[in-house]
Design a protein around this motif. Structure first.
Motif, PDB file in Angstrom:
ATOM      1  N   SER A 142       0.937  -1.259  -0.042  1.00  0.00           N
ATOM      2  CA  SER A 142      -0.114  -0.038  -0.059  1.00  0.00           C
ATOM      3  C   SER A 142       1.146   1.415  -0.005  1.00  0.00           C
ATOM      4  CB  SER A 142      -0.998   0.033   0.992  1.00  0.00           C
ATOM      5  OG  SER A 142      -0.365   0.104   2.413  1.00  0.00           O
ATOM      6  N   GLU A 143       1.970   0.982   0.697  1.00  0.00           N
ATOM      7  CA  GLU A 143       2.956   2.370   0.615  1.00  0.00           C
ATOM      8  C   GLU A 143       3.348   2.722  -0.842  1.00  0.00           C
ATOM      9  OE1 GLU A 143       6.187   1.858   3.396  1.00  0.00           O
ATOM     10  OE2 GLU A 143       4.727   1.784   5.107  1.00  0.00           O
ATOM     11  N   TRP A 144       3.774   1.708  -1.515  1.00  0.00           N
ATOM     12  CA  TRP A 144       4.350   1.742  -3.001  1.00  0.00           C
ATOM     13  C   TRP A 144       3.301   2.405  -3.804  1.00  0.00           C
ATOM     14  CZ3 TRP A 144       6.624  -3.845  -2.682  1.00  0.00           C
ATOM     15  CH2 TRP A 144       7.950  -3.872  -2.335  1.00  0.00           C
ATOM     16  N   GLU A 145       1.978   1.862  -3.401  1.00  0.00           N
ATOM     17  CA  GLU A 145       0.714   2.272  -4.303  1.00  0.00           C
ATOM     18  C   GLU A 145       0.639   3.603  -4.116  1.00  0.00           C
ATOM     19  OE1 GLU A 145      -3.087  -0.454  -5.279  1.00  0.00           O
ATOM     20  OE2 GLU A 145      -3.366   0.467  -3.549  1.00  0.00           O
ATOM     21  N   LYS A 146       0.541   4.189  -2.959  1.00  0.00           N
ATOM     22  CA  LYS A 146       0.497   5.559  -2.449  1.00  0.00           C
ATOM     23  C   LYS A 146       1.420   6.509  -3.358  1.00  0.00           C
ATOM     24  CE  LYS A 146      -1.684   5.170   1.703  1.00  0.00           C
ATOM     25  NZ  LYS A 146      -1.254   4.555   2.971  1.00  0.00           N
ATOM     26  N   GLU A 147       2.832   5.923  -3.325  1.00  0.00           N
ATOM     27  CA  GLU A 147       3.772   6.726  -3.816  1.00  0.00           C
ATOM     28  C   GLU A 147       3.895   6.530  -5.382  1.00  0.00           C
ATOM     29  OE1 GLU A 147       7.097   5.001  -2.020  1.00  0.00           O
ATOM     30  OE2 GLU A 147       6.513   5.711   0.086  1.00  0.00           O
ATOM     31  N   GLY A 148       2.860   5.838  -5.917  1.00  0.00           N
ATOM     32  CA  GLY A 148       2.935   5.550  -7.410  1.00  0.00           C
ATOM     33  C   GLY A 148       4.064   4.578  -7.821  1.00  0.00           C
ATOM     34  N   LYS A 149       4.445   3.857  -6.911  1.00  0.00           N
ATOM     35  CA  LYS A 149       5.461   3.035  -7.727  1.00  0.00           C
ATOM     36  C   LYS A 149       5.015   1.543  -7.934  1.00  0.00           C
ATOM     37  CE  LYS A 149       9.189   4.886  -4.594  1.00  0.00           C
ATOM     38  NZ  LYS A 149       9.879   4.757  -3.354  1.00  0.00           N
ATOM     39  N   ALA A 150       5.577   0.864  -8.927  1.00  0.00           N
ATOM     40  CA  ALA A 150       5.189  -0.424  -9.138  1.00  0.00           C
ATOM     41  C   ALA A 150       5.289  -1.379  -8.038  1.00  0.00           C
ATOM     42  CB  ALA A 150       5.967  -1.054 -10.262  1.00  0.00           C
ATOM     43  N   LEU A 151       4.310  -2.123  -7.910  1.00  0.00           N
ATOM     44  CA  LEU A 151       4.386  -3.269  -6.821  1.00  0.00           C
ATOM     45  C   LEU A 151       5.314  -4.358  -7.247  1.00  0.00           C
ATOM     46  CD1 LEU A 151       0.583  -3.714  -5.780  1.00  0.00           C
ATOM     47  CD2 LEU A 151       2.269  -1.949  -5.019  1.00  0.00           C
ATOM     48  N   TYR A 152       6.050  -4.989  -6.427  1.00  0.00           N
ATOM     49  CA  TYR A 152       6.771  -6.016  -6.862  1.00  0.00           C
ATOM     50  C   TYR A 152       7.143  -7.045  -5.423  1.00  0.00           C
ATOM     51  CZ  TYR A 152      11.004  -4.339  -4.239  1.00  0.00           C
ATOM     52  OH  TYR A 152      11.853  -3.735  -3.395  1.00  0.00           O
ATOM     53  N   ASP A 153       7.501  -8.167  -5.824  1.00  0.00           N
ATOM     54  CA  ASP A 153       7.918  -9.131  -4.518  1.00  0.00           C
ATOM     55  C   ASP A 153       9.427  -9.313  -4.553  1.00  0.00           C
ATOM     56  OD1 ASP A 153       5.305  -9.547  -4.361  1.00  0.00           O
ATOM     57  OD2 ASP A 153       5.062 -11.183  -5.301  1.00  0.00           O
ATOM     58  N   PRO A 154      10.022  -8.693  -3.554  1.00  0.00           N
ATOM     59  CA  PRO A 154      11.497  -8.966  -3.215  1.00  0.00           C
ATOM     60  C   PRO A 154      11.789 -10.370  -2.960  1.00  0.00           C
ATOM     61  CG  PRO A 154      10.517  -7.099  -1.849  1.00  0.00           C
ATOM     62  CD  PRO A 154       9.451  -7.903  -2.366  1.00  0.00           C
ATOM     63  N   LEU A 155      12.983 -10.587  -3.456  1.00  0.00           N
ATOM     64  CA  LEU A 155      13.292 -12.144  -3.499  1.00  0.00           C
ATOM     65  C   LEU A 155      13.529 -12.670  -1.958  1.00  0.00           C
ATOM     66  CD1 LEU A 155      14.593 -14.459  -5.145  1.00  0.00           C
ATOM     67  CD2 LEU A 155      16.841 -13.414  -4.997  1.00  0.00           C
ATOM     68  N   LEU A 156      13.835 -11.540  -1.264  1.00  0.00           N
ATOM     69  CA  LEU A 156      13.918 -11.898   0.213  1.00  0.00           C
ATOM     70  C   LEU A 156      12.676 -12.462   0.728  1.00  0.00           C
ATOM     71  CD1 LEU A 156      15.920 -11.823   2.525  1.00  0.00           C
ATOM     72  CD2 LEU A 156      14.835  -9.616   3.402  1.00  0.00           C
ATOM     73  N   TRP A 157      11.423 -12.029   0.402  1.00  0.00           N
ATOM     74  CA  TRP A 157      10.095 -12.516   0.853  1.00  0.00           C
ATOM     75  C   TRP A 157       9.968 -14.045   0.442  1.00  0.00           C
ATOM     76  CZ3 TRP A 157       6.183  -8.235  -0.827  1.00  0.00           C
ATOM     77  CH2 TRP A 157       6.679  -7.199  -0.040  1.00  0.00           C
ATOM     78  N   SER A 158      10.630 -14.361  -0.656  1.00  0.00           N
ATOM     79  CA  SER A 158      10.430 -16.015  -1.076  1.00  0.00           C
ATOM     80  C   SER A 158      11.400 -16.876  -0.651  1.00  0.00           C
ATOM     81  CB  SER A 158      10.416 -15.809  -2.675  1.00  0.00           C
ATOM     82  OG  SER A 158      11.904 -15.887  -2.989  1.00  0.00           O
ATOM     83  N   ILE A 159      12.024 -16.673   0.461  1.00  0.00           N
ATOM     84  CA  ILE A 159      13.158 -17.422   1.074  1.00  0.00           C
ATOM     85  C   ILE A 159      12.367 -18.259   2.113  1.00  0.00           C
ATOM     86  CG2 ILE A 159      15.200 -17.638   2.614  1.00  0.00           C
ATOM     87  CD1 ILE A 159      15.954 -16.575   0.065  1.00  0.00           C
ATOM     88  N   GLU A 160      12.234 -19.479   2.005  1.00  0.00           N
ATOM     89  CA  GLU A 160      11.407 -20.402   2.658  1.00  0.00           C
ATOM     90  C   GLU A 160      11.412 -20.032   4.301  1.00  0.00           C
ATOM     91  OE1 GLU A 160       9.357 -22.643   1.785  1.00  0.00           O
ATOM     92  OE2 GLU A 160       8.555 -23.005   4.046  1.00  0.00           O
ATOM     93  N   LEU A 161      12.573 -19.801   4.920  1.00  0.00           N
ATOM     94  CA  LEU A 161      12.668 -19.333   6.285  1.00  0.00           C
ATOM     95  C   LEU A 161      12.136 -17.793   6.809  1.00  0.00           C
ATOM     96  CD1 LEU A 161      16.102 -20.850   7.516  1.00  0.00           C
ATOM     97  CD2 LEU A 161      13.944 -21.556   8.160  1.00  0.00           C
TER      98      LEU A 161
END
Ligand SMILES: [Zn+2]
Ligand SMILES: [Zn+2]
Length: 457
Positions: A142-161
């Motif tokens: 929601s912060e990125w959306e407010k700032e008008g930036k493209a949403l994306y998923d950082p690689l870190l979020w996809s690390i299993e642990l």
């Protein structure tokens, strides 16, 4: 006049060759711990070309794969089993290498390989290192959306642990608030900001969830920091021997060069031979184990992996360590020690006001249904019974409302026309002319009509 024939053919070819076939979209967060993952990049790239992931992969990427992974019959689409393993695009393996090569060629970008873990030569290529399901932070979105930036998923979020967002320190979302489904990290229809099943926006609505214990939060913060630094490392990892050097030097300095003492230090006495192999460099510890070593020894993961100088920051007392062991999932996923946790979770589900199907519970816990039924027969039966009762009540309630509606419509019709409507007329009046009435509703209709006729007589 412009002389077409005088154009240097080689020059034209050069221009055509250096132009990228796809839009060279700028990856987000490169050079930071929050750099974009390759799966997220593919999704954004498809959105930038106003197409779906399925078409982009089948018609643009796949022709550049070493093995196109196409259906054998007349088709030019990659087979759907491709998507079962496509989560590995974020780490390593054949699909990942294919995709990295294809996208580098199609976008002419030199930084595509920054968005997966292919660089991590120090760790055995175990694909369980990354998640199969999408995890996201609604606050970041929601912060990125407010700032008008493209949403994306950082690689870190996809690390299993990793369970938290390193920026907001709150738990990452794991399922859609609309349909409660977990969303595969990549799929033909993948979208960054919406659920692929119910198309609800993933940006807001859900409440922010916190990590259950202070201990686990501290561990998660440590984990984000350690792995984040590894992701930011811009050079190649060349020295695969640095891990065994690190272990050797610790064995020497703190454990009298004794494997038994070292394995006791790691609280892994049953893995003495394995640890000896790591010290000799005969094998590399898997990622979770490597993290555990760093955690126990109080040293930086990045320095162990890059062969840098490593100094001990702080060592935790071993009685505290025993508790943290579970976070690293060193034993098989749900070992004897964790049975109580599973039981507790099942009891939580049981006391929850909103009953869930046993299947969805097993999916949420990521434990096979048959295993749960075998190990926790009492809890399983109670949970199933509770859900069945809930379903039955819901069904009965629905039936009651439908009957009530029929009565009202019949009454209104009778008042207006002095007669009763036919079944098809009734359906039309109820606004659902295409559905077939259940037996129970049919007999209710007939009973009602009888009453009207008797009244008339
Ligand atoms: Zn966040
Ligand atoms: Zn949904």
């Amino acid at each position: 006049m412009f002389d077409v024939l005088s154009i240097d053919e080689d020059k034209v070819k050069h221009i055509m060759d250096t132009r990228s076939r796809l839009y060279p979209l700028q990856p987000r967060g490169l050079g930071t711990a929050m750099k974009e993952g390759l799966v997220s990049y593919i999704t954004r790239l498809s959105e930038a070309h106003c197409t779906d992931v399925g078409s982009l992969v089948s018609y643009e990427c796949s022709p550049n794969f070493e093995n196109p992974r196409i259906y054998s019959y007349q088709s030019n689409k990659v087979n759907s089993s491709f998507y079962k393993d496509a989560y590995t695009i974020n780490c390593f393996g054949a699909i990942c290498t294919d995709m990295e090569y294809a996208l580098t060629k199609l976008t002419q970008r030199s930084d595509i390989s920054e968005m997966n873990l292919n660089k991590w030569v120090f760790t055995p290529r175990n694909k369980a290192i990354v998640k199969k399901q999408k995890h996201w932070c609604i606050q970041c979105y929601s912060e990125w959306e407010k700032e008008g930036k493209a949403l994306y998923d950082p690689l870190l979020w996809s690390i299993e642990l990793i369970k938290i967002c390193p920026v907001h320190k709150t738990l990452l979302q794991t399922s859609c608030s609309g349909c409660n489904m977990q969303i595969p990290i990549i799929n033909q229809r993948s979208l960054l900001s919406h659920c692929i099943y119910c198309f609800k926006s993933l940006v807001s609505v859900n409440e922010v969830r916190l990590v259950e214990s202070e201990d686990e939060l501290l561990f998660q913060v440590w984990l984000c920091d350690s792995i984040g630094k590894l992701l930011m490392y811009s050079k190649e990892f060349v020295d695969t021997s640095s891990i065994c050097n690190a272990l050797q030097s610790f064995r020497e300095n703190y454990c009298d060069n004794n494997d038994r003492v070292l394995s006791r230090l790691f609280l892994l006495e049953n893995k003495r031979r394995q640890i000896n192999a790591y010290c000799r460099g005969a094998a590399n510890p898997h990622f979770n184990l490597l993290l555990w070593f760093c955690y126990v020894l109080g040293i930086e993961l990045i320095s162990v992996c890059t062969g840098g100088e490593f100094t001990q920051i702080e060592r935790k007392p071993s009685e505290l360590l025993q508790d943290s062991k579970k976070y690293f999932m060193l034993e098989s996923k749900w070992s004897k020690i964790d049975k109580e946790i599973v039981r507790e979770k099942l009891m939580d589900f049981l006391s929850n006001d909103h009953p869930r199907s046993f299947n969805s519970i097993s999916r949420e816990l990521d434990i096979q249904e048959s295993y749960l039924r075998k190990m926790f027969p009492k809890e399983s039966k109670l949970l199933t019974a509770k859900y069945t009762e809930y379903r039955t009540n819901k069904k009965n309630e629905k039936m009651r409302l439908q009957k009530e509606k029929i009565e009202i419509v019949l009454n209104d019709y009778y008042q207006a026309n002095g007669s009763v409507p036919t079944i098809s007329m009734l359906k039309k009046l109820l606004g659902n002319s295409h559905v077939t009435f259940k037996q129970e509703l049919m007999s209710h209709y007939h009973d009602q009509i009888k009453e009207f006729v008797e009244k008339k007589v």
